[in-house]
Design a protein around this motif. Structure first.
Motif, mmCIF file in Angstrom:
data_model
loop_
_atom_site.group_PDB
_atom_site.id
_atom_site.type_symbol
_atom_site.label_atom_id
_atom_site.label_comp_id
_atom_site.label_asym_id
_atom_site.label_seq_id
_atom_site.Cartn_x
_atom_site.Cartn_y
_atom_site.Cartn_z
ATOM 1 N N LEU A 287 -5.392 -0.020 0.247
ATOM 2 C CA LEU A 287 -5.642 0.832 1.408
ATOM 3 C C LEU A 287 -6.745 0.248 2.291
ATOM 4 O O LEU A 287 -6.599 0.177 3.517
ATOM 5 C CB LEU A 287 -6.006 2.245 0.938
ATOM 6 N N PHE B 133 -4.262 1.164 -5.456
ATOM 7 C CA PHE B 133 -4.005 1.820 -4.179
ATOM 8 C C PHE B 133 -5.214 1.751 -3.253
ATOM 9 O O PHE B 133 -5.084 1.432 -2.071
ATOM 10 C CB PHE B 133 -3.593 3.282 -4.410
ATOM 11 N N GLU B 134 -6.384 1.993 -3.786
ATOM 12 C CA GLU B 134 -7.581 2.014 -2.938
ATOM 13 C C GLU B 134 -7.935 0.631 -2.409
ATOM 14 O O GLU B 134 -8.326 0.484 -1.251
ATOM 15 C CB GLU B 134 -8.729 2.671 -3.691
ATOM 16 N N ASP C 272 -1.561 13.794 -1.325
ATOM 17 C CA ASP C 272 -0.913 12.520 -1.678
ATOM 18 C C ASP C 272 0.320 12.288 -0.806
ATOM 19 O O ASP C 272 0.588 11.149 -0.383
ATOM 20 C CB ASP C 272 -0.512 12.497 -3.156
ATOM 21 N N CYS D 129 1.249 9.146 1.714
ATOM 22 C CA CYS D 129 2.511 8.387 1.643
ATOM 23 C C CYS D 129 3.206 8.337 2.999
ATOM 24 O O CYS D 129 3.617 7.267 3.455
ATOM 25 C CB CYS D 129 3.461 9.024 0.623
ATOM 26 N N HIS E 6 -6.437 10.708 1.372
ATOM 27 C CA HIS E 6 -6.736 10.243 0.016
ATOM 28 C C HIS E 6 -8.196 10.490 -0.337
ATOM 29 O O HIS E 6 -8.500 10.905 -1.466
ATOM 30 C CB HIS E 6 -6.392 8.753 -0.127
ATOM 31 N N THR F 140 0.841 -1.203 0.000
ATOM 32 C CA THR F 140 0.000 0.000 0.000
ATOM 33 C C THR F 140 0.873 1.250 0.000
ATOM 34 O O THR F 140 0.595 2.215 -0.728
ATOM 35 C CB THR F 140 -0.942 0.006 1.215
ATOM 36 N N ALA G 272 -3.714 2.833 -11.209
ATOM 37 C CA ALA G 272 -2.942 3.239 -10.027
ATOM 38 C C ALA G 272 -3.858 3.505 -8.839
ATOM 39 O O ALA G 272 -3.609 3.016 -7.727
ATOM 40 C CB ALA G 272 -2.106 4.475 -10.344
ATOM 41 N N HIS G 273 -4.929 4.255 -9.065
ATOM 42 C CA HIS G 273 -5.848 4.538 -7.965
ATOM 43 C C HIS G 273 -6.627 3.296 -7.545
ATOM 44 O O HIS G 273 -6.857 3.089 -6.348
ATOM 45 C CB HIS G 273 -6.819 5.667 -8.333
ATOM 46 N N ALA H 100 2.232 1.659 -3.438
ATOM 47 C CA ALA H 100 1.193 2.180 -4.342
ATOM 48 C C ALA H 100 0.966 3.671 -4.091
ATOM 49 O O ALA H 100 0.791 4.444 -5.042
ATOM 50 C CB ALA H 100 -0.104 1.391 -4.178
ATOM 51 N N ALA H 101 0.987 4.092 -2.833
ATOM 52 C CA ALA H 101 0.823 5.512 -2.507
ATOM 53 C C ALA H 101 1.968 6.330 -3.090
ATOM 54 O O ALA H 101 1.750 7.423 -3.628
ATOM 55 C CB ALA H 101 0.747 5.700 -0.990
ATOM 56 N N VAL I 3 1.432 6.712 -6.817
ATOM 57 C CA VAL I 3 0.430 7.745 -7.086
ATOM 58 C C VAL I 3 1.051 9.138 -6.898
ATOM 59 O O VAL I 3 0.856 10.035 -7.728
ATOM 60 C CB VAL I 3 -0.811 7.553 -6.185
#
Length: 148
Positions: free
Chosen positions: A65, A61-62, A134, A138, A89, A12, A57-58, A15-16, A19
């Motif tokens: 998350l 990440f989501e 963002d 992170c 986010h 995660t 990407a989102h 991924a953050a 982004v």
């Protein structure tokens, strides 16, 4: 190696950071140029297709998350750090859905000769304010990883 929770939180955080990196790239490389050359953000004019990066990407990440929040729920310090990332986010995404995405799609559809350069420049200036959100996500996820 680490526990499954550690691995998911690490993924995660990665991924953050991806982004955030995408946002920095757009802010530093794409946004200073496209308002005066809108064709570079228009697929039909040979420009970049931002959705090819942002949607996967989102989405990744989501999903990660939410998984991180579920897996860390029993550990208050880790959970709280993940919640900070989630809130940051969420604010950025809600703002994007209400303001940035509709206007970006409009700029992408408009004939390059008809794009309002002042409106486009204003959009790019406002868009920069999404980067701190963002960055907060992170840092919060890297904190969660350190605490896990």
């Amino acid at each position: 190696m680490g526990t499954p929770t550690d691995i998911v939180i690490a993924a995660t955080a990665l991924a953050a950071c991806i982004v955030l990196g995408g946002g920095i790239y757009e802010t530093v490389v794409v946004d200073p140029r496209w308002p005066r050359r809108p064709g570079i953000i228009q697929e039909r004019n040979g420009g970049i297709v931002r959705r090819r990066f942002w949607i996967p990407a989102h989405a990744a990440f989501e999903v990660l998350l939410v998984a991180s929040l579920i897996l860390s729920f029993g550990d208050a310090p880790v959970r709280n750090a993940v919640l900070v990332a989630l809130v940051s986010h969420a604010v950025m995404r809600i703002w994007s859905f209400l303001d940035f995405i509709p206007k970006a799609l409009e700029f992408e559809r408009t004939d390059p000769a008809d794009v309002d350069v002042q409106a486009a420049v204003a959009w790019t200036r406002r868009s920069r304010w999404r980067l701190p959100l963002d960055a907060i996500a992170c840092v919060a996820l890297l904190t969660a990883l350190a605490l896990a």
